[in-house]
Write an enzyme that holds these catalytic residues in place. Structure first.
Site, PDB file in Angstrom:
ATOM      1  NE  ARG A 133     -75.909  42.437  40.369  1.00  0.00           N
ATOM      2  CZ  ARG A 133     -75.447  43.643  40.704  1.00  0.00           C
ATOM      3  NH1 ARG A 133     -75.515  44.070  41.954  1.00  0.00           N
ATOM      4  NH2 ARG A 133     -74.931  44.425  39.792  1.00  0.00           N
ATOM      5  CG  HIS A 163     -69.470  45.785  40.409  1.00  0.00           C
ATOM      6  ND1 HIS A 163     -70.678  45.380  40.935  1.00  0.00           N
ATOM      7  CD2 HIS A 163     -69.090  46.832  41.183  1.00  0.00           C
ATOM      8  CE1 HIS A 163     -70.990  46.131  41.987  1.00  0.00           C
ATOM      9  NE2 HIS A 163     -70.025  47.029  42.159  1.00  0.00           N
ATOM     10  CD  GLU A 171     -74.148  51.240  41.743  1.00  0.00           C
ATOM     11  OE1 GLU A 171     -73.092  51.855  41.978  1.00  0.00           O
ATOM     12  OE2 GLU A 171     -74.921  50.846  42.649  1.00  0.00           O
ATOM     13  CG  ASN A 229     -77.629  48.512  42.244  1.00  0.00           C
ATOM     14  OD1 ASN A 229     -78.298  47.492  42.098  1.00  0.00           O
ATOM     15  ND2 ASN A 229     -76.332  48.557  41.996  1.00  0.00           N
ATOM     16  CE1 TYR A 249     -76.267  50.403  48.906  1.00  0.00           C
ATOM     17  CE2 TYR A 249     -76.460  50.802  46.552  1.00  0.00           C
ATOM     18  CZ  TYR A 249     -76.043  50.010  47.611  1.00  0.00           C
ATOM     19  OH  TYR A 249     -75.423  48.809  47.358  1.00  0.00           O
ATOM     20  CD  GLU A 255     -74.830  47.102  44.300  1.00  0.00           C
ATOM     21  OE1 GLU A 255     -74.672  48.160  44.960  1.00  0.00           O
ATOM     22  OE2 GLU A 255     -74.089  46.760  43.375  1.00  0.00           O
TER      23      GLU A 255
HETATM   24  O1  IFM Z   1     -70.065  49.035  47.250  1.00  0.00           O
HETATM   25  C1  IFM Z   1     -70.859  49.672  46.305  1.00  0.00           C
HETATM   26  C2  IFM Z   1     -71.081  48.784  45.109  1.00  0.00           C
HETATM   27  O2  IFM Z   1     -69.894  48.374  44.539  1.00  0.00           O
HETATM   28  C3  IFM Z   1     -71.874  49.512  44.058  1.00  0.00           C
HETATM   29  N1  IFM Z   1     -73.089  50.059  44.616  1.00  0.00           N
HETATM   30  C4  IFM Z   1     -72.988  50.818  45.819  1.00  0.00           C
HETATM   31  C5  IFM Z   1     -72.206  50.037  46.871  1.00  0.00           C
HETATM   32  C6  IFM Z   1     -72.090  50.864  48.162  1.00  0.00           C
HETATM   33  O3  IFM Z   1     -71.445  52.064  47.915  1.00  0.00           O
END
Ligand code: IFM
Length: 469
Positions: A84, A128, A173, A301, A303, A374
């Protein structure tokens, strides 16, 4: 997550599970002024003193634009099934409007061909975060016209690559583009106005809908989606005030995008929370139908989790207070933690939160195939005798893949997983100080060193399931 670890030993994934890794153009390409590329908002932001750590820029980054052939070879050695990557809008359409820059399209066309030759499925993200500076000068995302420009750019891109790229993500995002770019200003273009942030969020979604329609009109069989950064959200305590604070942040972080895109409506409570910020006069009657153009997939995504509360009466802003400008209309919200181990970004490692997010999206929104587009972690890496043993990152991947497996086992249609990131890269306002890669990049020599996590991930892909760490 379940406590029965025996079920989770060596989980095997569905046979057609798509294993990949992700990057983004500005974070890796470099060659910022090559072959007709014009500046994006990030080129400008990086040159604004004090905005990016150490004054770092994406001018060279991982030099991927020039090293693309060896990078694809590396992906093949790792056994990636999919890659990706994002297209750089200012490379393809330098001024943000008008005809395409052929050299820009050719670069991506060669990349796509090379990926296919190595048996790797290309997955394109159109945006992006690198808006052509010319469009920011014309008003940026708070201006409605930017949505139209985005759809035109999408048409150029799909016209050139749609015959060989099946998966298309419109935006990555949009929360970050809108609320960090125009709210708190910690991301490009660095503006700080709550109403602009809300307007930007709307026009990003409008651009997404128009682009999705343009892609479909050009090639009806493509898989079209959007990628949202979604958070697990928990109140700090069981108090009603903390529950309300959590509701607010869930509204702004998650539902602000999920509801218009997947249900065709803004959440009423979020509109009410924002009444002192904007009257939503920028929203036209016909917009929500465009924004909710049916999708083929949703990218998630994940985290970490937000732990949210209302600060005790009379308390002065503490270290966890988020600037209200990041969260317009949420002046009375504070953020806490659960005391869990953190990554180098100071984000708590919370794999069960990923199960929560995936099951929630599946439960509350129309049944859509999901992809984790992600997931990953920054840690401080050290090269010892030419190797990088990133045990913490490997454990992060392991626990989050177990979370994915658990979600699938509970019925979530999760179809693939993209590790963030293929290689260390430019981490936005943090510059090169944070390393998210499975492959280490020596920025002096541009040498690539696959870390332990990369070798482990390659074995996971070969096994189509988790293997011993
Ligand atoms: O590096 C970023 C990415 O560009 C977008 N999502 C979160 C990642 C980590 O912060």
């Amino acid at each position: 997550m379940t406590n029965d670890q025996s079920e989770l030993t060596d989980p095997i994934f569905p046979a057609d599970f798509l294993w990949g890794a992700a990057t983004a153009a500005y974070q890796i390409e470099g060659s910022a002024a090559e072959d007709g590329r014009a500046p994006s908002i990030w080129d400008t932001f990086c040159r604004t003193p004090g905005k990016v750590r150490n004054g770092d820029t994406g001018d060279v980054a991982c030099d991927h634009y020039r090293r693309v052939t060896e990078d694809v070879k590396l992906m093949a050695e790792l056994g990636l099934r999919s890659y990706r990557f994002s297209l750089s809008w200012p490379r393809i359409q330098p001024g943000g409007s008008g005809p395409a820059n052929q050299a820009g399209l050719d670069f991506y066309s060669r990349l796509v061909d090379d990926l296919h030759e190595h048996g790797i499925e290309p997955w394109v993200t159109l945006y992006h975060w690198d808006l052509p500076q010319a469009l920011e000068d014309a008003g940026g995302w708070p201006a409605r016209e930017t949505a139209d420009r985005f759809a035109e750019y999408a048409e150029l891109a799909v016209g050139a690559l749609g015959d060989r790229v099946r998966y298309w993500t419109t935006l990555n995002e949009p929360w970050c583009s809108a609320f960090l770019g125009y709210g708190s200003g910690v991301h490009a273009p660095g503006r700080s106005d709550g109403a602009d942030a809300v307007r930007a969020g709307h026009h990003l979604m409008l651009g997404h809908g128009l682009a999705a329609q343009a892609i479909r009109a050009s090639r009806p069989n493509l898989e079209v989606g959007v990628t949202l950064n979604l958070y697990a959200i928990s109140p700090l305590t069981g108090s009603p005030a903390d529950a309300d604070a959590a509701r607010r942040i869930d509204g702004l972080a998650n539902r602000f995008f999920l509801d218009p895109i997947l249900r065709g409506e803004y959440p009423a409570d979020v509109v009410a929370d924002l009444r002192d910020v904007t009257d939503f006069a920028h929203v036209r009657d016909e917009d929500l139908a465009v924004i909710s153009t049916p999708l083929s997939v949703l990218g998630v995504n994940y985290y970490s989790r937000y732990v949210v509360g209302a600060p005790p009466e009379g308390e002065e802003p503490g270290p966890h207070w988020r600037k209200p400008s990041t969260w317009p209309g949420s002046e009375h919200v504070t953020f806490g933690d659960r005391g869990l181990p953190v990554t180098d970004m100071n984000w708590e490692i919370d794999a069960p939160g990923m199960v929560e997010v995936l099951t929630r999206v599946h439960r509350e929104y129309p049944e859509l195939p999901l992809y984790v587009t992600e997931n990953g972690s920054a840690f401080i890496d050290e090269v010892v005798d030419g190797e990088v043993h990133d045990a913490d990152r490997l454990a992060y991947f392991d626990s989050h893949l177990r979370a994915c497996h658990e979600a699938i086992a509970s019925g979530v249609p999760l179809r693939g997983y993209f590790a963030w990131s293929l290689m260390d890269n430019f981490e936005w306002a943090w510059g090169y100080s944070k390393r998210f890669g499975m492959v280490y990049v020596d920025y002096e020599t541009q040498a690539r060193i696959p870390k332990s996590s990369a070798k482990w991930y390659a074995a996971v892909i070969r096994n189509n399931g988790l293997v011993a760490q």
